[in-house]
Design a protein around this motif. Sequence first.
Motif, PDB file in Angstrom:
ATOM      1  N   TRP A   6     -10.198  -0.721  -4.757  1.00 18.62           N
ATOM      2  CA  TRP A   6      -9.270   0.024  -5.599  1.00 18.62           C
ATOM      3  C   TRP A   6      -8.498   1.035  -4.748  1.00 18.62           C
ATOM      4  O   TRP A   6      -9.076   1.747  -3.940  1.00 18.62           O
ATOM      5  N   TRP A   7      -7.191   1.074  -4.959  1.00 11.88           N
ATOM      6  CA  TRP A   7      -6.407   2.174  -4.404  1.00 11.88           C
ATOM      7  C   TRP A   7      -6.623   3.403  -5.282  1.00 11.88           C
ATOM      8  O   TRP A   7      -6.919   3.267  -6.469  1.00 11.88           O
ATOM      9  N   PRO A   8      -6.464   4.601  -4.700  1.00 17.16           N
ATOM     10  CA  PRO A   8      -6.535   5.810  -5.541  1.00 17.16           C
ATOM     11  C   PRO A   8      -5.523   5.701  -6.683  1.00 17.16           C
ATOM     12  O   PRO A   8      -4.384   5.281  -6.470  1.00 17.16           O
ATOM     13  N   ARG A   9      -5.940   6.038  -7.871  1.00 15.05           N
ATOM     14  CA  ARG A   9      -5.086   5.864  -9.043  1.00 15.05           C
ATOM     15  C   ARG A   9      -4.552   7.215  -9.537  1.00 15.05           C
ATOM     16  O   ARG A   9      -5.295   8.197  -9.536  1.00 15.05           O
ATOM     17  N   PRO A  10      -3.272   7.218  -9.996  1.00 18.90           N
ATOM     18  CA  PRO A  10      -2.290   6.139  -9.919  1.00 18.90           C
ATOM     19  C   PRO A  10      -1.602   6.134  -8.551  1.00 18.90           C
ATOM     20  O   PRO A  10      -1.508   7.184  -7.897  1.00 18.90           O
ATOM     21  N   ALA A  11      -1.123   4.981  -8.126  1.00 18.40           N
ATOM     22  CA  ALA A  11      -0.557   4.832  -6.782  1.00 18.40           C
ATOM     23  C   ALA A  11       0.945   4.570  -6.853  1.00 18.40           C
ATOM     24  O   ALA A  11       1.391   3.728  -7.644  1.00 18.40           O
ATOM     25  N   PRO A  12       1.732   5.258  -6.032  1.00 20.30           N
ATOM     26  CA  PRO A  12       3.174   4.981  -5.981  1.00 20.30           C
ATOM     27  C   PRO A  12       3.434   3.562  -5.465  1.00 20.30           C
ATOM     28  O   PRO A  12       2.791   3.106  -4.514  1.00 20.30           O
ATOM     29  N   TYR A  13       4.385   2.882  -6.071  1.00 21.31           N
ATOM     30  CA  TYR A  13       4.649   1.484  -5.717  1.00 21.31           C
ATOM     31  C   TYR A  13       5.067   1.317  -4.261  1.00 21.31           C
ATOM     32  O   TYR A  13       4.561   0.441  -3.557  1.00 21.31           O
ATOM     33  N   LEU A  14       6.002   2.156  -3.805  1.00 25.19           N
ATOM     34  CA  LEU A  14       6.524   1.991  -2.450  1.00 25.19           C
ATOM     35  C   LEU A  14       5.423   2.105  -1.390  1.00 25.19           C
ATOM     36  O   LEU A  14       5.423   1.382  -0.392  1.00 25.19           O
ATOM     37  N   GLU A  15       4.478   2.989  -1.621  1.00 29.95           N
ATOM     38  CA  GLU A  15       3.377   3.185  -0.677  1.00 29.95           C
ATOM     39  C   GLU A  15       2.534   1.917  -0.546  1.00 29.95           C
ATOM     40  O   GLU A  15       2.183   1.486   0.559  1.00 29.95           O
ATOM     41  N   VAL A  16       2.222   1.299  -1.680  1.00 28.46           N
ATOM     42  CA  VAL A  16       1.388   0.099  -1.657  1.00 28.46           C
ATOM     43  C   VAL A  16       2.166  -1.096  -1.102  1.00 28.46           C
ATOM     44  O   VAL A  16       1.633  -1.882  -0.325  1.00 28.46           O
ATOM     45  N   TRP A  17       3.408  -1.221  -1.494  1.00 25.92           N
ATOM     46  CA  TRP A  17       4.242  -2.323  -1.003  1.00 25.92           C
ATOM     47  C   TRP A  17       4.357  -2.276   0.520  1.00 25.92           C
ATOM     48  O   TRP A  17       4.198  -3.288   1.198  1.00 25.92           O
ATOM     49  N   GLU A  18       4.615  -1.096   1.065  1.00 30.34           N
ATOM     50  CA  GLU A  18       4.728  -0.965   2.519  1.00 30.34           C
ATOM     51  C   GLU A  18       3.404  -1.308   3.196  1.00 30.34           C
ATOM     52  O   GLU A  18       3.384  -1.970   4.247  1.00 30.34           O
ATOM     53  N   ALA A  19       2.292  -0.899   2.614  1.00 27.75           N
ATOM     54  CA  ALA A  19       0.983  -1.220   3.185  1.00 27.75           C
ATOM     55  C   ALA A  19       0.732  -2.721   3.169  1.00 27.75           C
ATOM     56  O   ALA A  19       0.166  -3.287   4.123  1.00 27.75           O
ATOM     57  N   MET A  20       1.151  -3.397   2.108  1.00 27.48           N
ATOM     58  CA  MET A  20       1.009  -4.857   2.039  1.00 27.48           C
ATOM     59  C   MET A  20       1.804  -5.540   3.136  1.00 27.48           C
ATOM     60  O   MET A  20       1.325  -6.479   3.792  1.00 27.48           O
ATOM     61  N   ARG A  21       3.032  -5.089   3.325  1.00 26.30           N
ATOM     62  CA  ARG A  21       3.876  -5.709   4.354  1.00 26.30           C
ATOM     63  C   ARG A  21       3.300  -5.476   5.747  1.00 26.30           C
ATOM     64  O   ARG A  21       3.287  -6.383   6.585  1.00 26.30           O
ATOM     65  N   GLN A  22       2.816  -4.272   5.984  1.00 29.05           N
ATOM     66  CA  GLN A  22       2.234  -3.980   7.294  1.00 29.05           C
ATOM     67  C   GLN A  22       0.989  -4.825   7.545  1.00 29.05           C
ATOM     68  O   GLN A  22       0.800  -5.347   8.643  1.00 29.05           O
ATOM     69  N   TYR A  23       0.150  -4.969   6.522  1.00 35.45           N
ATOM     70  CA  TYR A  23      -1.063  -5.775   6.658  1.00 35.45           C
ATOM     71  C   TYR A  23      -0.691  -7.229   6.969  1.00 35.45           C
ATOM     72  O   TYR A  23      -1.292  -7.868   7.839  1.00 35.45           O
ATOM     73  N   THR A  24       0.319  -7.736   6.261  1.00 26.46           N
ATOM     74  CA  THR A  24       0.724  -9.133   6.427  1.00 26.46           C
ATOM     75  C   THR A  24       1.348  -9.368   7.796  1.00 26.46           C
ATOM     76  O   THR A  24       1.078 -10.381   8.450  1.00 26.46           O
ATOM     77  N   GLU A  25       2.175  -8.439   8.245  1.00 28.11           N
ATOM     78  CA  GLU A  25       2.833  -8.599   9.542  1.00 28.11           C
ATOM     79  C   GLU A  25       1.848  -8.499  10.704  1.00 28.11           C
ATOM     80  O   GLU A  25       2.039  -9.128  11.746  1.00 28.11           O
ATOM     81  N   ALA A  26       0.781  -7.726  10.520  1.00 27.66           N
ATOM     82  CA  ALA A  26      -0.167  -7.498  11.612  1.00 27.66           C
ATOM     83  C   ALA A  26      -1.277  -8.547  11.669  1.00 27.66           C
ATOM     84  O   ALA A  26      -1.971  -8.655  12.679  1.00 27.66           O
ATOM     85  N   ARG A  27      -1.456  -9.329  10.604  1.00 27.45           N
ATOM     86  CA  ARG A  27      -2.609 -10.212  10.534  1.00 27.45           C
ATOM     87  C   ARG A  27      -2.415 -11.468  11.382  1.00 27.45           C
ATOM     88  O   ARG A  27      -1.291 -11.837  11.740  1.00 27.45           O
ATOM     89  N   ASP A  28      -3.542 -12.122  11.690  1.00 31.40           N
ATOM     90  CA  ASP A  28      -3.510 -13.405  12.381  1.00 31.40           C
ATOM     91  C   ASP A  28      -4.521 -14.328  11.714  1.00 31.40           C
ATOM     92  O   ASP A  28      -5.033 -14.020  10.634  1.00 31.40           O
ATOM     93  N   SER A  29      -4.824 -15.462  12.359  1.00 30.96           N
ATOM     94  CA  SER A  29      -5.681 -16.471  11.738  1.00 30.96           C
ATOM     95  C   SER A  29      -7.115 -15.994  11.528  1.00 30.96           C
ATOM     96  O   SER A  29      -7.875 -16.611  10.773  1.00 30.96           O
ATOM     97  N   GLN A  30      -7.501 -14.900  12.176  1.00 31.98           N
ATOM     98  CA  GLN A  30      -8.863 -14.384  12.041  1.00 31.98           C
ATOM     99  C   GLN A  30      -8.969 -13.245  11.011  1.00 31.98           C
ATOM    100  O   GLN A  30     -10.066 -12.827  10.655  1.00 31.98           O
ATOM    101  N   THR A  31      -7.833 -12.755  10.547  1.00 38.10           N
ATOM    102  CA  THR A  31      -7.839 -11.606   9.644  1.00 38.10           C
ATOM    103  C   THR A  31      -8.398 -11.991   8.286  1.00 38.10           C
ATOM    104  O   THR A  31      -7.965 -12.982   7.696  1.00 38.10           O
ATOM    105  N   PRO A  32      -9.366 -11.244   7.766  1.00 37.95           N
ATOM    106  CA  PRO A  32      -9.919 -11.584   6.452  1.00 37.95           C
ATOM    107  C   PRO A  32      -8.908 -11.341   5.340  1.00 37.95           C
ATOM    108  O   PRO A  32      -8.034 -10.484   5.445  1.00 37.95           O
ATOM    109  N   ASP A  33      -9.030 -12.134   4.289  1.00 37.60           N
ATOM    110  CA  ASP A  33      -8.211 -11.929   3.102  1.00 37.60           C
ATOM    111  C   ASP A  33      -8.734 -10.719   2.323  1.00 37.60           C
ATOM    112  O   ASP A  33      -9.920 -10.396   2.391  1.00 37.60           O
ATOM    113  N   GLU A  34      -7.842 -10.084   1.583  1.00 30.71           N
ATOM    114  CA  GLU A  34      -8.240  -8.924   0.786  1.00 30.71           C
ATOM    115  C   GLU A  34      -7.571  -8.966  -0.579  1.00 30.71           C
ATOM    116  O   GLU A  34      -6.499  -9.566  -0.740  1.00 30.71           O
ATOM    117  N   ILE A  35      -8.195  -8.324  -1.533  1.00 31.22           N
ATOM    118  CA  ILE A  35      -7.616  -8.117  -2.858  1.00 31.22           C
ATOM    119  C   ILE A  35      -7.575  -6.618  -3.127  1.00 31.22           C
ATOM    120  O   ILE A  35      -8.614  -5.958  -3.068  1.00 31.22           O
TER     121      ILE A  35
END
Length: 215
Positions: A6-35
Motif C-alpha cells: 500500500w502507498w500512504p493514503r491518500p496519494a497524489p496521482y503524479l507522484e505514483v505515476w512517476e514512480a511507476m515509470r521509473q520502476y519500469t524504465e529501470a527494470r530488467d529480466s530479473q526484476t520482480p513484479d510488484e502490485i
Amino acid sequence: MNESKWWPRPAPYLEVWEAMRQYTEARDSQTPDEIWLVEHTPVYTLGQAGKPEHILNSGAIPVVKCDRGGQVTYHGPGQVVAYCLIDLRRLGIFAKEYVSLLESVAIQVLNELGVNGASLKPGAPGVYVPGDNNQLAKIAALGIKIRNGYAYHGLALNVDMDLAPFAGINPCGYEGLQTIDVIGCGVAADVVTAGNLLAVRLVQAFSGYHQTVPA
C-alpha cells in the motif's frame, strides 16, 4: 512476485505515476513484479489518446494527461487502484489476455465481497453491475500501458466513494454511463479490505503462469 504494498493514503496521482515509470524504465529480466495498492487524492486522468471533449466540467479537480490507454476517468478517496507492474513477456501473457485476466479478477473479487451480477460489456473494457433503469453501471475500470513487454497502470475498483465527480466527465468516453461502487450495491466494504483481497487474487492469477527467467 514481490508482495503487494500500500502507498500512504491518500496519494497524489503524479507522484505514483512517476514512480511507476521509473520502476519500469529501470527494470530488467530479473526484476520482480510488484502490485501497488493506492487510494488517490481527487484527480481526472485522460488516457494517451483521450479526447478532451469528454471532460465536461472538471471544476476544482485537476486533470492529468497520462500514458495509459483509454479515455478519461476519475480517481479519488474510496476507490482502490491496483497498479500492476508486470513483466508480461516473462509470464508469456499477451495484451488481450492480460486485459481479460484483470477483468476476471475484478469479477471474482466482487463476487467474494457479495456483489451480485458483475459482468463484462462487449466493446467496453471494465466490469459492470446492474444499475438504474435496467442499464449497466461501471464499478471497475481498466487502463494499461505496455512498454518493452513491461506493463504498468492497472485496475481501479469503486468501493465506498463520492461518485459525484463522475458527472463532470463522460466516464471512459461514454456519454451518460452510470457509475456505481460496492456500497451502492448494498454491500458493506472498505477500501483496505477490498484492496487486500484484490491484491491476493491478482497474485494468485499471475502465479498461474510459468515464469521464464533468462540465465
